[in-house]
Write a protein that holds these residues in place. Structure first.
Motif, PDB file in Angstrom:
ATOM      1  N   ALA A  65      38.725  36.372  37.944  1.00 32.90           N
ATOM      2  CA  ALA A  65      38.588  37.173  36.719  1.00 32.90           C
ATOM      3  C   ALA A  65      38.797  36.296  35.488  1.00 32.90           C
ATOM      4  CB  ALA A  65      39.594  38.324  36.725  1.00 32.90           C
ATOM      5  N   PRO A  66      38.038  36.552  34.418  1.00 29.49           N
ATOM      6  CA  PRO A  66      38.249  35.779  33.187  1.00 29.49           C
ATOM      7  C   PRO A  66      39.644  35.961  32.623  1.00 29.49           C
ATOM      8  CG  PRO A  66      36.129  36.883  33.130  1.00 29.49           C
ATOM      9  CD  PRO A  66      36.851  37.420  34.325  1.00 29.49           C
ATOM     10  N   SER A  67      40.242  37.128  32.826  1.00 28.36           N
ATOM     11  CA  SER A  67      41.600  37.348  32.315  1.00 28.36           C
ATOM     12  C   SER A  67      42.605  36.414  32.984  1.00 28.36           C
ATOM     13  CB  SER A  67      42.007  38.813  32.535  1.00 28.36           C
ATOM     14  OG  SER A  67      41.950  39.148  33.920  1.00 28.36           O
ATOM     15  N   ASP A  68      42.406  36.128  34.275  1.00 33.40           N
ATOM     16  CA  ASP A  68      43.297  35.188  34.962  1.00 33.40           C
ATOM     17  C   ASP A  68      43.172  33.783  34.380  1.00 33.40           C
ATOM     18  OD1 ASP A  68      44.097  37.265  36.604  1.00 33.40           O
ATOM     19  OD2 ASP A  68      42.666  36.757  38.198  1.00 33.40           O
ATOM     20  N   LEU A  69      41.929  33.410  34.060  1.00 35.31           N
ATOM     21  CA  LEU A  69      41.716  32.095  33.448  1.00 35.31           C
ATOM     22  C   LEU A  69      42.363  32.034  32.064  1.00 35.31           C
ATOM     23  CD1 LEU A  69      40.398  29.294  33.353  1.00 35.31           C
ATOM     24  CD2 LEU A  69      38.331  30.396  32.475  1.00 35.31           C
ATOM     25  N   GLU A  70      42.198  33.083  31.284  1.00 35.18           N
ATOM     26  CA  GLU A  70      42.774  33.109  29.942  1.00 35.18           C
ATOM     27  C   GLU A  70      44.303  33.056  30.011  1.00 35.18           C
ATOM     28  OE1 GLU A  70      41.102  36.596  28.301  1.00 35.18           O
ATOM     29  OE2 GLU A  70      39.156  35.676  27.823  1.00 35.18           O
ATOM     30  N   PRO A  95      30.667  20.872  28.183  1.00 31.41           N
ATOM     31  CA  PRO A  95      31.672  21.786  27.653  1.00 31.41           C
ATOM     32  C   PRO A  95      32.454  22.452  28.781  1.00 31.41           C
ATOM     33  CG  PRO A  95      29.545  22.839  27.596  1.00 31.41           C
ATOM     34  CD  PRO A  95      29.312  21.448  28.096  1.00 31.41           C
ATOM     35  N   LEU A  96      33.619  22.918  28.450  1.00 32.08           N
ATOM     36  CA  LEU A  96      34.506  23.525  29.434  1.00 32.08           C
ATOM     37  C   LEU A  96      34.286  25.038  29.403  1.00 32.08           C
ATOM     38  CD1 LEU A  96      36.564  22.201  31.315  1.00 32.08           C
ATOM     39  CD2 LEU A  96      38.355  22.890  29.721  1.00 32.08           C
ATOM     40  N   THR A  97      33.351  25.487  30.233  1.00 29.76           N
ATOM     41  CA  THR A  97      32.997  26.909  30.214  1.00 29.76           C
ATOM     42  C   THR A  97      33.904  27.711  31.140  1.00 29.76           C
ATOM     43  OG1 THR A  97      31.396  26.624  32.012  1.00 29.76           O
ATOM     44  CG2 THR A  97      30.595  26.304  29.748  1.00 29.76           C
ATOM     45  N   TYR A  98      33.909  29.015  30.903  1.00 25.21           N
ATOM     46  CA  TYR A  98      34.685  29.905  31.763  1.00 25.21           C
ATOM     47  C   TYR A  98      34.215  29.797  33.211  1.00 25.21           C
ATOM     48  CZ  TYR A  98      37.278  32.550  28.189  1.00 25.21           C
ATOM     49  OH  TYR A  98      38.159  32.930  27.210  1.00 25.21           O
ATOM     50  N   GLU A  99      32.918  29.768  33.395  1.00 28.85           N
ATOM     51  CA  GLU A  99      32.362  29.770  34.744  1.00 28.85           C
ATOM     52  C   GLU A  99      32.788  28.534  35.527  1.00 28.85           C
ATOM     53  OE1 GLU A  99      27.996  30.059  36.974  1.00 28.85           O
ATOM     54  OE2 GLU A  99      28.132  30.044  34.772  1.00 28.85           O
ATOM     55  N   SER A 100      32.682  27.337  34.897  1.00 24.66           N
ATOM     56  CA  SER A 100      33.049  26.102  35.602  1.00 24.66           C
ATOM     57  C   SER A 100      34.544  26.067  35.923  1.00 24.66           C
ATOM     58  CB  SER A 100      32.664  24.882  34.756  1.00 24.66           C
ATOM     59  OG  SER A 100      33.350  24.884  33.510  1.00 24.66           O
ATOM     60  N   LEU A 101      35.367  26.554  35.024  1.00 22.17           N
ATOM     61  CA  LEU A 101      36.806  26.566  35.270  1.00 22.17           C
ATOM     62  C   LEU A 101      37.180  27.555  36.364  1.00 22.17           C
ATOM     63  CD1 LEU A 101      38.310  26.299  31.665  1.00 22.17           C
ATOM     64  CD2 LEU A 101      38.378  24.574  33.472  1.00 22.17           C
ATOM     65  N   MET A 102      36.588  28.718  36.329  1.00 24.71           N
ATOM     66  CA  MET A 102      36.906  29.725  37.349  1.00 24.71           C
ATOM     67  C   MET A 102      36.480  29.248  38.732  1.00 24.71           C
ATOM     68  SD  MET A 102      35.863  33.138  35.190  1.00 24.71           S
ATOM     69  CE  MET A 102      35.959  34.226  36.623  1.00 24.71           C
ATOM     70  N   THR A 103      35.359  28.531  38.807  1.00 19.17           N
ATOM     71  CA  THR A 103      34.919  27.996  40.097  1.00 19.17           C
ATOM     72  C   THR A 103      35.845  26.890  40.589  1.00 19.17           C
ATOM     73  OG1 THR A 103      32.616  28.535  39.539  1.00 19.17           O
ATOM     74  CG2 THR A 103      32.994  26.918  41.294  1.00 19.17           C
ATOM     75  N   SER A 104      36.238  25.989  39.674  1.00 20.67           N
ATOM     76  CA  SER A 104      37.069  24.847  40.063  1.00 20.67           C
ATOM     77  C   SER A 104      38.493  25.265  40.413  1.00 20.67           C
ATOM     78  CB  SER A 104      37.103  23.816  38.935  1.00 20.67           C
ATOM     79  OG  SER A 104      35.803  23.343  38.640  1.00 20.67           O
TER      80      SER A 104
END
Length: 327
Positions: free
Chosen positions: A130-135, A116-125
């Motif tokens: 911040a999660p808000s930046d990813l969102e 699955p495409l989790t917040y943690e893996s995306l933020m690292t890659s």
């Protein structure tokens, strides 16, 4: 998604024309074309620009060393990711537009490979803190029709549920052999499936033909049997069921009703032998069609003076016979 690809191709065309112009003989001019193309908000495919001779000339040994990195940067934008940029040395610094564009392109690649495409893996890659930046980045990709996704920040762990991605990444040349191998394996499996389907179709057709032949044979036997026992036909049958001339044969030259009527005319219904006035099939006397048994009893009436005077006398005389009295 196809419209997004067409728009990206159209957005790249001005930069392709510049690369084919006479001014593209300058490496610095070509480097500026690459910078502008990777910064444009609507350009997401770069293979056509990458194939231009003026762009490939940056790989030549006589090209300035500080400009050779622009060709590598364009290749990363074509099929690489944000991590590839971070791990490759001597590359030009990215502007904010270029950094956002490369993260969006990397999101397309990650959405196709990580489940699955989790917040943690995306933020690292993507090197986001911040999660808000990813969102914000995912929302931009959704509204740009790069992906079709739904944010799920309340799940454990928080995930980005991607259902489709746009075909906007170019194919890396070194990955072509593996792609060709995969396609050939898929073609082989399709051929096996088609062969199996054709074999099943052949079996079904063979079984259908066998059933039709069996049904036709059965119908022929039934028709022949019905023809032998047809009351109105003059066909000769034997006692053994074979053709005439073998065994004891008989010919049905008239219907079975006529045969039974003819046999009954030679006997009295009460076993007393023949009688000159017998009751026939239509309740009439054979001697006179006007003489009718009023009781429809099917028996003879004694002859006498009152036998033919009317229905009343006939009924009385018949009753006397039943009572054992004779007038």
């Amino acid at each position: 998604m196809d419209q997004v690809h067409h728009r990206a191709m159209d957005a790249l065309q001005p930069f392709v024309h510049l690369a084919d112009s006479g001014s593209a003989s300058s490496p610095r001019f070509v480097a500026n074309i690459i910078t502008n193309a990777t910064s444009s908000p609507h350009t997401y495919v770069f293979a056509e620009l990458l194939e231009r001779p003026a762009v490939q000339a940056l790989r030549a040994p006589d090209a300035p060393a500080e400009l050779q990195g622009y060709l590598t940067l364009l290749e990363i934008f074509a099929w690489g990711t944000w991590q590839d940029y971070q791990q490759t040395p001597n590359l030009p610094a990215l502007s904010d537009e270029q950094a956002r564009k490369l993260r969006l392109l990397s999101l397309i690649s990650l959405a196709s490979t990580i489940k699955p495409l989790t917040y943690e893996s995306l933020m690292t890659s993507l090197s986001l803190s911040a999660p808000s930046d990813l969102e914000t980045l995912v929302t931009t990709a959704i509204y740009s029709s790069l992906i079709t996704a739904r944010l799920s920040p309340a799940t454990t762990p928080p995930t980005v549920n991607v259902t489709s991605v746009a075909a906007l990444r170019d194919v890396k040349p070194t990955s072509l052999p593996s792609i060709i191998s995969t396609l050939m394996a898929w073609e082989s499996r399709c051929g096996s499936v088609i062969t199996g389907i054709e074999q099943e179709i052949a079996k079904i057709r063979l079984e259908s033909a066998r059933r039709r032949t069996s049904e036709h044979t059965r119908m022929v036997v039934i028709e022949k049997t019905l023809a032998k026992w047809n009351p109105e036909s003059g066909e000769a049958i034997t006692s053994g069921g074979g053709p005439a001339g073998r065994g004891v044969s008989s010919t049905r030259k008239s219907g079975w009703k006529k045969d039974i009527s003819a046999a009954l005319r030679g006997r009295d219904f009460f076993g007393g032998g023949s009688n000159k006035r017998e009751f026939d099939d239509d309740a009439f006397f054979e001697e006179n069609a006007n003489e009718v048994d009023a009781l429809a009893s099917g028996m003879d009436i004694d002859e006498g003076a009152g036998a033919r005077t009317g229905l009343g006398n006939a009924g009385a005389r018949t009753a006397k016979r039943f009572l054992g009295k004779k007038s």
